[in-house]
Motif scaffolding. Structure first.
Motif, PDB file in Angstrom:
ATOM      1  N   GLU A 217      -2.878  -3.617  -8.479  1.00  0.00           N
ATOM      2  CA  GLU A 217      -3.630  -4.674  -7.799  1.00  0.00           C
ATOM      3  C   GLU A 217      -5.125  -4.356  -7.790  1.00  0.00           C
ATOM      4  O   GLU A 217      -5.957  -5.217  -8.110  1.00  0.00           O
ATOM      5  CB  GLU A 217      -3.123  -4.851  -6.368  1.00  0.00           C
ATOM      6  CG  GLU A 217      -3.868  -5.944  -5.614  1.00  0.00           C
ATOM      7  CD  GLU A 217      -3.339  -6.134  -4.208  1.00  0.00           C
ATOM      8  OE1 GLU A 217      -3.790  -7.072  -3.523  1.00  0.00           O
ATOM      9  OE2 GLU A 217      -2.487  -5.339  -3.781  1.00  0.00           O
ATOM     10  N   ILE A 218      -5.478  -3.122  -7.428  1.00  0.00           N
ATOM     11  CA  ILE A 218      -6.889  -2.729  -7.415  1.00  0.00           C
ATOM     12  C   ILE A 218      -7.472  -2.799  -8.824  1.00  0.00           C
ATOM     13  O   ILE A 218      -8.615  -3.259  -9.027  1.00  0.00           O
ATOM     14  CB  ILE A 218      -7.054  -1.304  -6.843  1.00  0.00           C
ATOM     15  CG1 ILE A 218      -6.626  -1.272  -5.365  1.00  0.00           C
ATOM     16  CG2 ILE A 218      -8.491  -0.836  -6.971  1.00  0.00           C
ATOM     17  CD1 ILE A 218      -7.442  -2.172  -4.467  1.00  0.00           C
ATOM     18  N   GLY A 219      -6.692  -2.366  -9.818  1.00  0.00           N
ATOM     19  CA  GLY A 219      -7.172  -2.412 -11.196  1.00  0.00           C
ATOM     20  C   GLY A 219      -7.433  -3.830 -11.667  1.00  0.00           C
ATOM     21  O   GLY A 219      -8.445  -4.098 -12.335  1.00  0.00           O
TER      22      GLY A 219
ATOM     23  N   ILE B  86      -8.180  -6.432  -9.760  1.00  0.00           N
ATOM     24  CA  ILE B  86      -9.358  -6.945  -9.041  1.00  0.00           C
ATOM     25  C   ILE B  86     -10.643  -6.430  -9.688  1.00  0.00           C
ATOM     26  O   ILE B  86     -11.597  -7.193  -9.920  1.00  0.00           O
ATOM     27  CB  ILE B  86      -9.289  -6.539  -7.555  1.00  0.00           C
ATOM     28  CG1 ILE B  86      -8.122  -7.257  -6.864  1.00  0.00           C
ATOM     29  CG2 ILE B  86     -10.598  -6.869  -6.847  1.00  0.00           C
ATOM     30  CD1 ILE B  86      -7.895  -6.821  -5.436  1.00  0.00           C
ATOM     31  N   LEU B  87     -10.683  -5.118  -9.983  1.00  0.00           N
ATOM     32  CA  LEU B  87     -11.871  -4.546 -10.631  1.00  0.00           C
ATOM     33  C   LEU B  87     -12.083  -5.142 -12.013  1.00  0.00           C
ATOM     34  O   LEU B  87     -13.225  -5.383 -12.434  1.00  0.00           O
ATOM     35  CB  LEU B  87     -11.723  -3.027 -10.717  1.00  0.00           C
ATOM     36  CG  LEU B  87     -11.712  -2.272  -9.386  1.00  0.00           C
ATOM     37  CD1 LEU B  87     -11.491  -0.777  -9.618  1.00  0.00           C
ATOM     38  CD2 LEU B  87     -13.018  -2.498  -8.623  1.00  0.00           C
TER      39      LEU B  87
ATOM     40  N   SER C 192       2.108  -0.269  -7.434  1.00  0.00           N
ATOM     41  CA  SER C 192       1.703  -1.662  -7.229  1.00  0.00           C
ATOM     42  C   SER C 192       0.303  -1.753  -6.650  1.00  0.00           C
ATOM     43  O   SER C 192      -0.479  -2.643  -7.006  1.00  0.00           O
ATOM     44  CB  SER C 192       2.704  -2.361  -6.303  1.00  0.00           C
ATOM     45  OG  SER C 192       2.699  -1.765  -5.019  1.00  0.00           O
ATOM     46  N   TRP C 193      -0.041  -0.831  -5.764  1.00  0.00           N
ATOM     47  CA  TRP C 193      -1.385  -0.829  -5.175  1.00  0.00           C
ATOM     48  C   TRP C 193      -2.435  -0.530  -6.238  1.00  0.00           C
ATOM     49  O   TRP C 193      -3.500  -1.162  -6.266  1.00  0.00           O
ATOM     50  CB  TRP C 193      -1.438   0.194  -4.053  1.00  0.00           C
ATOM     51  CG  TRP C 193      -2.740   0.244  -3.306  1.00  0.00           C
ATOM     52  CD1 TRP C 193      -3.607   1.298  -3.228  1.00  0.00           C
ATOM     53  CD2 TRP C 193      -3.327  -0.787  -2.528  1.00  0.00           C
ATOM     54  NE1 TRP C 193      -4.686   0.990  -2.454  1.00  0.00           N
ATOM     55  CE2 TRP C 193      -4.549  -0.301  -2.006  1.00  0.00           C
ATOM     56  CE3 TRP C 193      -2.946  -2.095  -2.218  1.00  0.00           C
ATOM     57  CZ2 TRP C 193      -5.377  -1.067  -1.201  1.00  0.00           C
ATOM     58  CZ3 TRP C 193      -3.770  -2.858  -1.415  1.00  0.00           C
ATOM     59  CH2 TRP C 193      -4.970  -2.354  -0.917  1.00  0.00           C
ATOM     60  N   ALA C 194      -2.153   0.410  -7.132  1.00  0.00           N
ATOM     61  CA  ALA C 194      -3.100   0.753  -8.194  1.00  0.00           C
ATOM     62  C   ALA C 194      -3.286  -0.413  -9.166  1.00  0.00           C
ATOM     63  O   ALA C 194      -4.395  -0.704  -9.612  1.00  0.00           O
ATOM     64  CB  ALA C 194      -2.628   1.999  -8.936  1.00  0.00           C
TER      65      ALA C 194
ATOM     66  N   ARG D 266       0.821  -1.215   0.000  1.00  0.00           N
ATOM     67  CA  ARG D 266       0.000   0.000   0.000  1.00  0.00           C
ATOM     68  C   ARG D 266       0.848   1.256   0.000  1.00  0.00           C
ATOM     69  O   ARG D 266       0.371   2.329  -0.365  1.00  0.00           O
ATOM     70  CB  ARG D 266      -0.926  -0.002   1.223  1.00  0.00           C
ATOM     71  CG  ARG D 266      -1.964  -1.122   1.184  1.00  0.00           C
ATOM     72  CD  ARG D 266      -3.012  -0.944   2.263  1.00  0.00           C
ATOM     73  NE  ARG D 266      -4.015  -2.000   2.218  1.00  0.00           N
ATOM     74  CZ  ARG D 266      -5.097  -2.033   2.978  1.00  0.00           C
ATOM     75  NH1 ARG D 266      -5.304  -1.075   3.877  1.00  0.00           N
ATOM     76  NH2 ARG D 266      -5.965  -3.019   2.868  1.00  0.00           N
TER      77      ARG D 266
ATOM     78  N   ARG E 297       2.375   3.221  -4.516  1.00  0.00           N
ATOM     79  CA  ARG E 297       1.133   3.586  -5.209  1.00  0.00           C
ATOM     80  C   ARG E 297       0.964   2.836  -6.517  1.00  0.00           C
ATOM     81  O   ARG E 297      -0.150   2.449  -6.878  1.00  0.00           O
ATOM     82  CB  ARG E 297       1.114   5.094  -5.469  1.00  0.00           C
ATOM     83  CG  ARG E 297       1.006   5.937  -4.199  1.00  0.00           C
ATOM     84  CD  ARG E 297       0.863   7.408  -4.531  1.00  0.00           C
ATOM     85  NE  ARG E 297       0.712   8.219  -3.328  1.00  0.00           N
ATOM     86  CZ  ARG E 297       0.546   9.542  -3.333  1.00  0.00           C
ATOM     87  NH1 ARG E 297       0.545  10.203  -4.510  1.00  0.00           N
ATOM     88  NH2 ARG E 297       0.410  10.193  -2.201  1.00  0.00           N
TER      89      ARG E 297
ATOM     90  N   TYR F  50      -5.708 -12.496  -4.496  1.00  0.00           N
ATOM     91  CA  TYR F  50      -5.882 -11.230  -3.779  1.00  0.00           C
ATOM     92  C   TYR F  50      -6.728 -11.366  -2.523  1.00  0.00           C
ATOM     93  O   TYR F  50      -6.900 -10.389  -1.799  1.00  0.00           O
ATOM     94  CB  TYR F  50      -6.533 -10.191  -4.705  1.00  0.00           C
ATOM     95  CG  TYR F  50      -5.823 -10.055  -6.022  1.00  0.00           C
ATOM     96  CD1 TYR F  50      -4.600  -9.407  -6.102  1.00  0.00           C
ATOM     97  CD2 TYR F  50      -6.356 -10.606  -7.191  1.00  0.00           C
ATOM     98  CE1 TYR F  50      -3.929  -9.294  -7.319  1.00  0.00           C
ATOM     99  CE2 TYR F  50      -5.699 -10.496  -8.402  1.00  0.00           C
ATOM    100  CZ  TYR F  50      -4.489  -9.847  -8.460  1.00  0.00           C
ATOM    101  OH  TYR F  50      -3.833  -9.743  -9.654  1.00  0.00           O
ATOM    102  N   SER F  51      -7.292 -12.542  -2.263  1.00  0.00           N
ATOM    103  CA  SER F  51      -8.143 -12.746  -1.096  1.00  0.00           C
ATOM    104  C   SER F  51      -7.463 -13.702  -0.131  1.00  0.00           C
ATOM    105  O   SER F  51      -7.316 -14.888  -0.446  1.00  0.00           O
ATOM    106  CB  SER F  51      -9.511 -13.300  -1.516  1.00  0.00           C
ATOM    107  OG  SER F  51     -10.280 -13.657  -0.374  1.00  0.00           O
TER     108      SER F  51
END
Length: 323
Positions: free
Chosen positions: A30-32, A34-35, A26-28, A21, A24, A141-142
């Motif tokens: 990962e979120i991308g 997942i979405l 790698s966090w972006a 986290r 930024r 990711y879970s």
């Protein structure tokens, strides 16, 4: 490999395999991802609605192309960066080992249907169902899904034994129902394979009621199978629940041991704290539980120090250490 390429590969590996986290980028990513997984599965589900698919056929195809390209780049990048996880092995061997891992197989299955349509004519409905398997990419990711998959792998032999017993009971129940009911109900119990439907819904305690014994002997036999099924159907769930509890206990023991080692000198420095935090994330343990483990380890450290003779250093046994 040149220094620049090695640095880039290390950066790709950290971004995809160890997202943070505080980073930024790698966090972006990962979120991308997942979405994108959720959006892809939703789109595949909406394609099964005839009116929507007929109206937005082109948009669905373009979106699937975009998703496939994104997941393909992710897969290639993970395979390319795989040697970072095993620097002592040759690069080709580390990549081959990664490609055979469960998560890499899931990533490959997520993109394979699209490329299969380019190589050979296949049933589009079948490929649509295969694309729904992209939901399993969320396992990466879970933490909860990762724990469940780990428990299933650990208890695979026990689960196989339980399902073997259920299979034997399924055949036994179907054969028994055929023997006592085939004359009264030749359509429903005319053969052992036909009776397996009743056997399955009875042993699993579902009991749809579309097929039921009508003879007195058949009802007695059906009641016995129903009672037996109550315990047998819960057997796999009990195995997974027990394995899950044991697995979580071992994970917490690992974190507890890390806290114990870090507190040997009485305090946790910055490097030790980062190592513990990384382990906590990898194990999927919440901050609240980690804080509770930390307090418990610190309390026992204080109790142990209080039970040490200040003159000779002899450590007396404290009742709190007897576990």
């Amino acid at each position: 490999m040149t220094g620049t390429a090695s640095h880039v590969r290390h950066r790709v590996y950290q971004t995809l395999e160890n997202p943070s986290r505080t980073d930024r980028a790698s966090w972006a990513i990962e979120i991308g991802l997942i979405l994108l997984i959720f959006a892809s599965v939703t789109a595949v589900a909406l394609e099964t609605v005839p009116d929507l698919f007929a109206r937005y056929r082109v948009e669905f195809r373009r979106f699937d192309l975009f998703v496939t390209l994104a997941f393909s780049v992710e897969y290639v990048a993970r395979v390319w960066a795989a040697p970072e996880a095993r620097p002592d092995e040759p690069a080709w061997q580390a990549r081959l080992r990664y490609m055979r891992s469960p998560m890499a197989v899931i990533d490959l299955v997520a993109i394979l249907p699209f490329y299969l349509t380019l190589l050979m004519p296949l049933d589009f409905q079948l490929l649509r169902v295969l694309r729904l398997l992209r939901i399993y990419k969320l396992t990466r990711y879970s933490p909860a899904l990762s724990v469940l998959m780990a428990v299933i792998r650990e208890e695979a032999a026990t689960l196989l034994a339980a399902f073997s017993i259920l299979t034997i009971l399924l055949i036994f129940a179907a054969a028994g129902a055929y023997m006592v009911e085939h004359e009264a109900q030749p359509d429903a119990f005319g053969s052992v394979p036909a009776a397996m439907w009743w056997s399955m819904v009875t042993l699993t305690t579902v009991g749809y009621g579309d097929v039921t014994p009508i003879t007195p002997l058949g009802r007695v036999f059906g009641g016995a199978i129903t009672i037996l099924g109550v315990g047998m159907a819960a057997l796999p769930a009990g195995i997974i629940a027990s394995g899950l509890a044991d697995h979580l206990h071992r994970r917490r023991d690992l974190l507890r041991e890390e806290f114990r080692c870090a507190l040997e000198d009485g305090q946790i420095d910055l490097g030790e704290g980062r190592k513990i935090e990384k382990l906590r994330r990898d194990l999927g343990i919440s901050r609240e539980i980690a804080h509770s483990i930390h307090q418990d380890v610190r309390r026992k450290q204080v109790q142990r120090s209080q039970c040490t003779c200040p003159q000779c250093g002899y450590e007396f046994q404290h009742i709190g250490d007897e576990e």
